[in-house]
Write a protein that holds these residues in place. Structure first.
Motif, PDB file in Angstrom:
ATOM      1  N   GLN A   1      15.205  52.281  80.163  1.00  0.00           N
ATOM      2  CA  GLN A   1      15.309  51.958  81.594  1.00  0.00           C
ATOM      3  C   GLN A   1      16.699  51.416  81.914  1.00  0.00           C
ATOM      4  O   GLN A   1      17.309  51.797  82.921  1.00  0.00           O
ATOM      5  N   LEU A   2      17.202  50.546  81.048  1.00  0.00           N
ATOM      6  CA  LEU A   2      18.541  49.986  81.263  1.00  0.00           C
ATOM      7  C   LEU A   2      19.610  51.062  81.138  1.00  0.00           C
ATOM      8  O   LEU A   2      20.606  51.055  81.873  1.00  0.00           O
ATOM      9  N   ALA A   3      19.413  52.006  80.222  1.00  0.00           N
ATOM     10  CA  ALA A   3      20.360  53.116  80.068  1.00  0.00           C
ATOM     11  C   ALA A   3      20.341  53.996  81.312  1.00  0.00           C
ATOM     12  O   ALA A   3      21.397  54.420  81.804  1.00  0.00           O
ATOM     13  N   THR A   4      19.149  54.249  81.839  1.00  0.00           N
ATOM     14  CA  THR A   4      19.014  55.041  83.062  1.00  0.00           C
ATOM     15  C   THR A   4      19.706  54.347  84.228  1.00  0.00           C
ATOM     16  O   THR A   4      20.308  55.001  85.087  1.00  0.00           O
ATOM     17  N   ASP A   5      19.650  53.017  84.250  1.00  0.00           N
ATOM     18  CA  ASP A   5      20.333  52.234  85.294  1.00  0.00           C
ATOM     19  C   ASP A   5      21.848  52.238  85.107  1.00  0.00           C
ATOM     20  O   ASP A   5      22.577  51.754  85.970  1.00  0.00           O
ATOM     21  N   GLY A   6      22.295  52.747  83.962  1.00  0.00           N
ATOM     22  CA  GLY A   6      23.730  52.791  83.697  1.00  0.00           C
ATOM     23  C   GLY A   6      24.301  51.479  83.189  1.00  0.00           C
ATOM     24  O   GLY A   6      25.496  51.232  83.294  1.00  0.00           O
ATOM     25  N   LEU A   7      23.444  50.643  82.609  1.00  0.00           N
ATOM     26  CA  LEU A   7      23.888  49.322  82.152  1.00  0.00           C
ATOM     27  C   LEU A   7      24.193  49.272  80.665  1.00  0.00           C
ATOM     28  O   LEU A   7      25.012  48.460  80.231  1.00  0.00           O
ATOM     29  N   VAL A   8      23.512  50.100  79.878  1.00  0.00           N
ATOM     30  CA  VAL A   8      23.682  50.052  78.425  1.00  0.00           C
ATOM     31  C   VAL A   8      23.779  51.465  77.864  1.00  0.00           C
ATOM     32  O   VAL A   8      23.449  52.439  78.545  1.00  0.00           O
ATOM     33  N   GLU A   9      24.232  51.518  76.612  1.00  0.00           N
ATOM     34  CA  GLU A   9      24.230  52.788  75.893  1.00  0.00           C
ATOM     35  C   GLU A   9      23.789  52.521  74.465  1.00  0.00           C
ATOM     36  O   GLU A   9      24.109  51.483  73.885  1.00  0.00           O
ATOM     37  N   GLY A  10      23.012  53.442  73.942  1.00  0.00           N
ATOM     38  CA  GLY A  10      22.581  53.345  72.557  1.00  0.00           C
ATOM     39  C   GLY A  10      23.595  54.013  71.654  1.00  0.00           C
ATOM     40  O   GLY A  10      24.141  55.063  71.996  1.00  0.00           O
ATOM     41  N   ARG A  11      23.872  53.382  70.543  1.00  0.00           N
ATOM     42  CA  ARG A  11      24.772  53.961  69.542  1.00  0.00           C
ATOM     43  C   ARG A  11      23.953  54.138  68.274  1.00  0.00           C
ATOM     44  O   ARG A  11      23.512  53.151  67.670  1.00  0.00           O
ATOM     45  N   ARG A  12      23.751  55.378  67.909  1.00  0.00           N
ATOM     46  CA  ARG A  12      22.899  55.711  66.762  1.00  0.00           C
ATOM     47  C   ARG A  12      23.295  54.904  65.529  1.00  0.00           C
ATOM     48  O   ARG A  12      24.452  54.874  65.126  1.00  0.00           O
ATOM     49  N   GLY A  13      22.308  54.213  64.983  1.00  0.00           N
ATOM     50  CA  GLY A  13      22.517  53.448  63.764  1.00  0.00           C
ATOM     51  C   GLY A  13      23.221  52.116  63.971  1.00  0.00           C
ATOM     52  O   GLY A  13      23.415  51.363  63.033  1.00  0.00           O
ATOM     53  N   SER A  14      23.603  51.815  65.221  1.00  0.00           N
ATOM     54  CA  SER A  14      24.355  50.591  65.470  1.00  0.00           C
ATOM     55  C   SER A  14      23.638  49.645  66.430  1.00  0.00           C
ATOM     56  O   SER A  14      23.753  48.440  66.306  1.00  0.00           O
ATOM     57  N   GLY A  15      22.939  50.192  67.415  1.00  0.00           N
ATOM     58  CA  GLY A  15      22.244  49.348  68.376  1.00  0.00           C
ATOM     59  C   GLY A  15      22.481  49.775  69.808  1.00  0.00           C
ATOM     60  O   GLY A  15      22.981  50.871  70.073  1.00  0.00           O
ATOM     61  N   THR A  16      22.128  48.900  70.713  1.00  0.00           N
ATOM     62  CA  THR A  16      22.274  49.149  72.143  1.00  0.00           C
ATOM     63  C   THR A  16      23.271  48.148  72.697  1.00  0.00           C
ATOM     64  O   THR A  16      23.139  46.941  72.466  1.00  0.00           O
ATOM     65  N   TYR A  17      24.264  48.654  73.418  1.00  0.00           N
ATOM     66  CA  TYR A  17      25.371  47.832  73.903  1.00  0.00           C
ATOM     67  C   TYR A  17      25.498  47.899  75.415  1.00  0.00           C
ATOM     68  O   TYR A  17      25.250  48.946  76.028  1.00  0.00           O
TER      69      TYR A  17
END
Length: 127
Positions: free
Chosen positions: A56-72
């Motif tokens: 939901q936060l990614a859809t809002d444009g607030l975060v991005e997931g980085r494979r193997g690293s986490g969500t920033y």
């Protein structure tokens, strides 16, 4: 004394809490959000619930997931609002929506009462 078990948080609840944290600067641009597994354990929910909140936060444009690293939290491009500004804007829109929804419910009740009054007295009291 009867004790109620607290209802587990939904993905929407978790996303709102994180959105508030982003807006408040708890999670500034470039900061990694807590690990999804850790949040799932903290809230006593399924991992998928936290992952859905992050989506939901990614859809809002607030975060991005980085494979193997986490969500920033996303570092904005030049001229675009920061994640904090976007989250604050979304929070403000949510509050405005609550207000409008409340007004709409009140208006709906008033119309229903007027319709009931009209059905009970179709002539409007004029004789």
């Amino acid at each position: 004394m009867e004790s109620k078990a607290e209802k587990p948080k939904s993905a929407k609840d978790i996303a709102a809490e994180l959105r508030d944290g982003i807006a408040a600067g708890v999670y500034p641009a470039g900061k990694r959000l807590p690990a999804a597994r850790a949040l799932a354990q903290r809230y006593g929910v399924a991992l998928m619930t936290v992952q859905s909140a992050y989506q939901q936060l990614a859809t809002d444009g607030l975060v991005e997931g980085r494979r193997g690293s986490g969500t920033y939290v996303i570092d904005p491009k030049k001229g675009e609002p920061t994640a904090q500004e976007a989250a604050a804007g979304l929070r403000e829109l949510q509050e405005q929506l609550k207000h409008v929804t409340s007004q709409l419910a009140d208006l709906t009740e008033r119309v229903a009462r007027l319709e009931e009054d009209h059905l009970a007295n179709p002539s409007g009291g004029d004789k």
